[in-house]
Design an enzyme around this catalytic site. Structure first.
Site, PDB file in Angstrom:
ATOM      1  CB  VAL A  11      86.937  -2.219   7.716  1.00 15.00           C
ATOM      2  CG1 VAL A  11      86.258  -1.030   8.393  1.00 15.00           C
ATOM      3  CG2 VAL A  11      86.381  -3.529   8.258  1.00 15.00           C
ATOM      4  CB  THR A 121      87.116  -5.010  15.663  1.00 11.92           C
ATOM      5  OG1 THR A 121      86.108  -4.904  14.649  1.00 11.92           O
ATOM      6  CG2 THR A 121      86.529  -5.690  16.882  1.00 11.92           C
ATOM      7  CG  PHE A 155      78.000  -3.016  13.416  1.00 13.01           C
ATOM      8  CD1 PHE A 155      78.140  -3.978  14.406  1.00 13.01           C
ATOM      9  CD2 PHE A 155      78.084  -1.676  13.777  1.00 13.01           C
ATOM     10  CE1 PHE A 155      78.370  -3.615  15.731  1.00 13.01           C
ATOM     11  CE2 PHE A 155      78.300  -1.310  15.097  1.00 13.01           C
ATOM     12  CZ  PHE A 155      78.444  -2.278  16.074  1.00 13.01           C
ATOM     13  CD  GLU A 158      84.768 -10.677   4.684  1.00  8.26           C
ATOM     14  OE1 GLU A 158      85.073 -11.284   3.655  1.00  8.26           O
ATOM     15  OE2 GLU A 158      85.440 -10.717   5.725  1.00  8.26           O
ATOM     16  CE  LYS A 210      83.126  -5.520  14.567  1.00  7.78           C
ATOM     17  NZ  LYS A 210      82.329  -5.854  13.375  1.00  7.78           N
ATOM     18  CE1 TYR A 257      68.305 -20.787   7.112  1.00  9.92           C
ATOM     19  CE2 TYR A 257      68.958 -18.743   8.208  1.00  9.92           C
ATOM     20  CZ  TYR A 257      68.086 -19.449   7.387  1.00  9.92           C
ATOM     21  OH  TYR A 257      66.991 -18.816   6.859  1.00  9.92           O
ATOM     22  CB  CYS A 266      84.356 -10.457  12.220  1.00  7.57           C
ATOM     23  SG  CYS A 266      84.698  -9.045  11.158  1.00  7.57           S
ATOM     24  CE  LYS A 327      78.989 -13.621   4.357  1.00  7.42           C
ATOM     25  NZ  LYS A 327      78.447 -12.453   5.088  1.00  7.42           N
ATOM     26  NE  ARG A 334      90.645 -12.343   6.579  1.00 13.56           N
ATOM     27  CZ  ARG A 334      90.498 -11.022   6.692  1.00 13.56           C
ATOM     28  NH1 ARG A 334      91.308 -10.332   7.499  1.00 13.56           N
ATOM     29  NH2 ARG A 334      89.556 -10.393   6.021  1.00 13.56           N
TER      30      ARG A 334
END
Length: 436
Positions: A11, A121, A155, A158, A210, A257, A266, A327, A334
């Site tokens: 971030v 956060t 917000f 990644e 958040k 999905y 997060c 992803k 993580r």
């Protein structure tokens, strides 16, 4: 404007580079001397598309500076962004030690007005703790220096973080000070000129926004995974169901999905932290308790499909894992579903060979010699009894299935992201997917 960003992780670095690209002069501060020296050499510690060019442009343009001492730059800046880590404790609460250390340093070192903005956060009420920590240090010094505290949660997705920063759905700012309001408006003026929304609100609402946003997205994922599991039982097509409900304007298609569970830095941490905050205030988050439980179970679904296909006789089988990051677009592993899958496979006595376009270095750090590391997707599947498709990288979408079929021992594809269709079956594969 001159600002400081403390904590040059994901971030912090993205925010600093983007602010510099918008014209601000940014001092990047981190206690990790090695990281700072490598950044000065143009070596980026994380993978994020386009970030290396952005950092290079800011550094060479004299707008991006790197250092290890916040105290040395406080007299130069108007705003300090705190973007340090808030890792989860064992009870799920957010660890605020680094946030409060930054606050303490500010209280010990400021000589002029400063706006302290929490970018990390953090639980509701953290801004009050930051304010108290700064004031304690000022009282110890016996000085009266004005300062304000604000909240500006990030917000960023990644893999798409730069666009998310430059072209946001919204920017949330929590403040109770007209002076802080004016400074944040000035800072985000380039975004305001492009008609993007900056939403000002009170600080506690910004802090809660958040967590609520991430909890909602996690809820949609777990909801769709439960629907997928039911579709499998009743004989419905989950992809058709997803299209059917996603076309409803009240619902929309994003984060609907089905897959093998969510991970990353997060969602898991923030869901746990929100549940913990609720308990502290005497509330039970029944939906989020279920969201977390569903996700925990879903991360084992690919292994269960594999074991069921082979009637439990899986010891000694050789398998390929396509995708290790939580992803596509990142090397972040993580809480990745791949880690749960690989752990289950290794414990069951399988030989595991893995490949990811970006996360191989991180995988070697996390997995060591427990698995074999492939050069590419074709090398990964040699003599395999199954392919696990775990992360939906574009590179995996159109392989040469004929070559893969010939080099595998058994043509079994377990699709954890429901990317592949019946064209794979035409090449002689048995294809298992989520919800079918």
């Amino acid at each position: 404007m001159r600002i400081a960003v403390v904590g040059i992780g994901y971030v912090g670095l993205v925010s600093a580079a983007c602010f510099a690209d918008l014209g601000a002069e940014v001092y990047c501060i981190d206690v990790d001397q090695t990281k700072i020296e490598r950044l000065k050499q143009g070596i980026i510690p994380i993978y994020e598309p386009g970030l290396d060019e952005l950092v290079k442009r800011g550094f060479e343009g004299g707008r991006l500076h790197f250092g290890t001492s916040l105290a040395e730059v406080l007299d130069k800046v108007e705003i300090v962004f705190s973007a340090v880590g808030t890792p989860a404790d064992e009870d799920g609460s957010a660890d605020l030690r680094y946030v409060l250390e930054v606050a303490k340093t500010i209280g010990q070192s400021i000589n002029n007005y400063c706006l302290i903005v929490t970018k990390s956060t953090v639980p509701v009420g953290t801004a009050s703790l930051v304010r108290e920590a700064i004031q304690r240090e000022l009282d110890k010094r016996g000085v009266q220096i004005e300062f304000d505290v604000a909240s500006n949660p990030e917000f960023l997705k990644e893999g798409n973080a730069i666009d998310d920063f430059m072209k946001p759905d919204r920017v949330v700012v929590g403040t109770d000070s007209p002076r802080a309001y004016d400074l944040m408006t000035k800072l985000y003026k380039p975004i305001l000129l492009n008609n993007f929304r900056v939403l000002f609100m009170d600080i506690r609402s910004a802090e809660m926004t958040k967590y609520a946003a991430n909890a909602m997205l996690a809820t949609r994922i777990s909801f769709m995974n439960e629907i997928a599991n039911l579709c499998k039982r009743v004989g419905a097509n989950v992809n058709m169901v997803r299209r059917g409900i996603g076309s409803d304007s009240r619902i929309g298609s994003k984060f609907l999905y089905p897959g093998c569970g969510y991970g990353g830095s997060c969602f898991p941490k923030d869901v746990k932290a929100l549940i913990h905050t609720a308990k502290e205030y005497g509330c039970q988050m029944q939906i989020l308790d279920s969201v977390e439980a569903v996700n925990h179970t879903q991360k084992r679904v690919l292994f269960d499909m594999f074991a069921e296909h082979y009637s439990g006789e899986i010891a000694g089988r050789r398998v390929a894992v396509w995708g290790l990051a939580f992803k596509p677009g990142t090397d972040d592993m993580r809480e990745a579903p791949s880690l749960v899958l690989i752990d289950a496979l290794v414990q069951a006595g399988c030989s595991v060979r893995v490949y990811d376009p970006v996360a191989m270095k991180e995988a070697k750090r996390r997995l060591g010699n427990r698995v074999e590391y492939a050069r590419d997707i074709y090398d990964c599947v040699l003599d395999a009894d199954a392919i696990f498709h775990v992360t939906e990288w574009k590179e995996f979408r159109m392989p040469n299935w004929e070559i893969i079929r010939r080099t595998m021992h058994t043509p079994l594809l377990i699709d954890g992201r429901n990317v592949f269709d019946s064209t794979v079956d035409e090449h002689g594969f048995t294809r298992l997917s989520i919800g079918s």
